[in-house]
Design a protein around this motif. Structure first.
Motif, PDB file in Angstrom:
ATOM      1  N   ARG A   1       3.738   1.129  -5.019  1.00 57.14           N
ATOM      2  CA  ARG A   1       3.544   0.158  -3.950  1.00 57.14           C
ATOM      3  C   ARG A   1       2.259   0.462  -3.206  1.00 57.14           C
ATOM      4  O   ARG A   1       1.783   1.604  -3.179  1.00 57.14           O
ATOM      5  CB  ARG A   1       4.725   0.149  -2.985  1.00 57.14           C
ATOM      6  CG  ARG A   1       4.890   1.414  -2.161  1.00 57.14           C
ATOM      7  CD  ARG A   1       6.165   1.322  -1.317  1.00 57.14           C
ATOM      8  NE  ARG A   1       6.344   2.502  -0.462  1.00 57.14           N
ATOM      9  CZ  ARG A   1       7.423   2.714   0.305  1.00 57.14           C
ATOM     10  NH1 ARG A   1       8.402   1.802   0.324  1.00 57.14           N
ATOM     11  NH2 ARG A   1       7.500   3.798   1.034  1.00 57.14           N
TER      12      ARG A   1
ATOM     13  N   ALA B   1       0.594  -0.621   0.518  1.00 58.91           N
ATOM     14  CA  ALA B   1       0.645  -1.297   1.812  1.00 58.91           C
ATOM     15  C   ALA B   1      -0.780  -1.594   2.274  1.00 58.91           C
ATOM     16  O   ALA B   1      -1.734  -0.934   1.827  1.00 58.91           O
ATOM     17  CB  ALA B   1       1.358  -0.409   2.819  1.00 58.91           C
TER      18      ALA B   1
ATOM     19  N   GLU C   1       8.539  -0.278   7.178  1.00 58.65           N
ATOM     20  CA  GLU C   1       7.540   0.570   6.517  1.00 58.65           C
ATOM     21  C   GLU C   1       7.527   0.377   5.003  1.00 58.65           C
ATOM     22  O   GLU C   1       6.622   0.854   4.320  1.00 58.65           O
ATOM     23  CB  GLU C   1       7.807   2.043   6.838  1.00 58.65           C
ATOM     24  CG  GLU C   1       7.578   2.430   8.294  1.00 58.65           C
ATOM     25  CD  GLU C   1       8.671   1.917   9.230  1.00 58.65           C
ATOM     26  OE1 GLU C   1       8.389   1.750  10.432  1.00 58.65           O
ATOM     27  OE2 GLU C   1       9.807   1.665   8.740  1.00 58.65           O
ATOM     28  N   ASP C   2       8.521  -0.307   4.463  1.00 64.18           N
ATOM     29  CA  ASP C   2       8.565  -0.591   3.024  1.00 64.18           C
ATOM     30  C   ASP C   2       7.726  -1.819   2.659  1.00 64.18           C
ATOM     31  O   ASP C   2       7.584  -2.135   1.469  1.00 64.18           O
ATOM     32  CB  ASP C   2      10.005  -0.804   2.561  1.00 64.18           C
ATOM     33  CG  ASP C   2      10.862   0.442   2.713  1.00 64.18           C
ATOM     34  OD1 ASP C   2      12.020   0.317   3.161  1.00 64.18           O
ATOM     35  OD2 ASP C   2      10.368   1.542   2.392  1.00 64.18           O
ATOM     36  N   THR C   3       7.199  -2.515   3.650  1.00 64.27           N
ATOM     37  CA  THR C   3       6.373  -3.683   3.391  1.00 64.27           C
ATOM     38  C   THR C   3       5.139  -3.294   2.590  1.00 64.27           C
ATOM     39  O   THR C   3       4.384  -2.414   2.980  1.00 64.27           O
ATOM     40  CB  THR C   3       5.947  -4.334   4.710  1.00 64.27           C
ATOM     41  OG1 THR C   3       7.112  -4.841   5.382  1.00 64.27           O
ATOM     42  CG2 THR C   3       4.967  -5.472   4.469  1.00 64.27           C
ATOM     43  N   ALA C   4       4.982  -3.941   1.435  1.00 62.48           N
ATOM     44  CA  ALA C   4       3.881  -3.608   0.531  1.00 62.48           C
ATOM     45  C   ALA C   4       3.917  -4.560  -0.657  1.00 62.48           C
ATOM     46  O   ALA C   4       4.892  -5.292  -0.854  1.00 62.48           O
ATOM     47  CB  ALA C   4       4.001  -2.164   0.042  1.00 62.48           C
TER      48      ALA C   4
ATOM     49  N   THR D   1       8.132  -8.061   2.025  1.00 63.73           N
ATOM     50  CA  THR D   1       7.882  -8.037   3.462  1.00 63.73           C
ATOM     51  C   THR D   1       9.205  -7.803   4.174  1.00 63.73           C
ATOM     52  O   THR D   1      10.155  -8.567   3.979  1.00 63.73           O
ATOM     53  CB  THR D   1       7.250  -9.343   3.944  1.00 63.73           C
ATOM     54  OG1 THR D   1       6.042  -9.592   3.210  1.00 63.73           O
ATOM     55  CG2 THR D   1       6.917  -9.268   5.430  1.00 63.73           C
TER      56      THR D   1
END
Length: 122
Positions: free
Chosen positions: A36, A38, A87-90, A119
């Motif tokens: 991933r 970001a 924080e996993d948004t990527a 998102t």
């Protein structure tokens, strides 16, 4: 060729399942990985799985929330993501390497999918 899908918008605490379909003739010969990236950050390993699917690796930062798996008959690798955090948004990428042994460095992978955006809203 790798085709990733399953990304989208989800609230914190929710779940998503990413899929990556491959066109390789001998899919089980390829170790697979999910990475991933970001915004403003480098691409990082999320998880990896051997060609047989018997051995997996996860980034320590995931805290056991993600699960990688594969179905060699369907030539597909999955990433089940639970308890998602902002924080996993990527953009999530699947990748394949021409050996059944898994790896954690992006430079060790030979083929990449187009990426799917995840998102997570707070």
């Amino acid at each position: 060729q790798l085709q990733a899908s399953g990304g989208g918008l989800v609230q914190a605490g929710g779940s998503l399942r990413l899929s990556c379909a491959a066109s390789a003739r001998l899919f089980s010969n390829y170790a697979m990985g999910w990475f991933r990236q970001a915004p403003g950050k480098e691409r990082e390993i999320v998880a990896s799985i051997t060609g047989s699917g018997r051995v997996t690796y996860y980034s320590d930062s995931l805290k056991g929330r993600f699960t990688i798996s594969r179905d060699n008959a369907k030539k597909t690798v999955y990433l089940q993501m639970n308890n998602l955090e902002p924080e996993d948004t990527a953009v999530y990428y699947c990748a394949a390497r021409t050996t059944y042994l898994m790896a954690t460095m992006s430079t060790e992978y030979d083929y990449w999918g187009q990426g799917t955006l995840v998102t997570v809203s707070s």
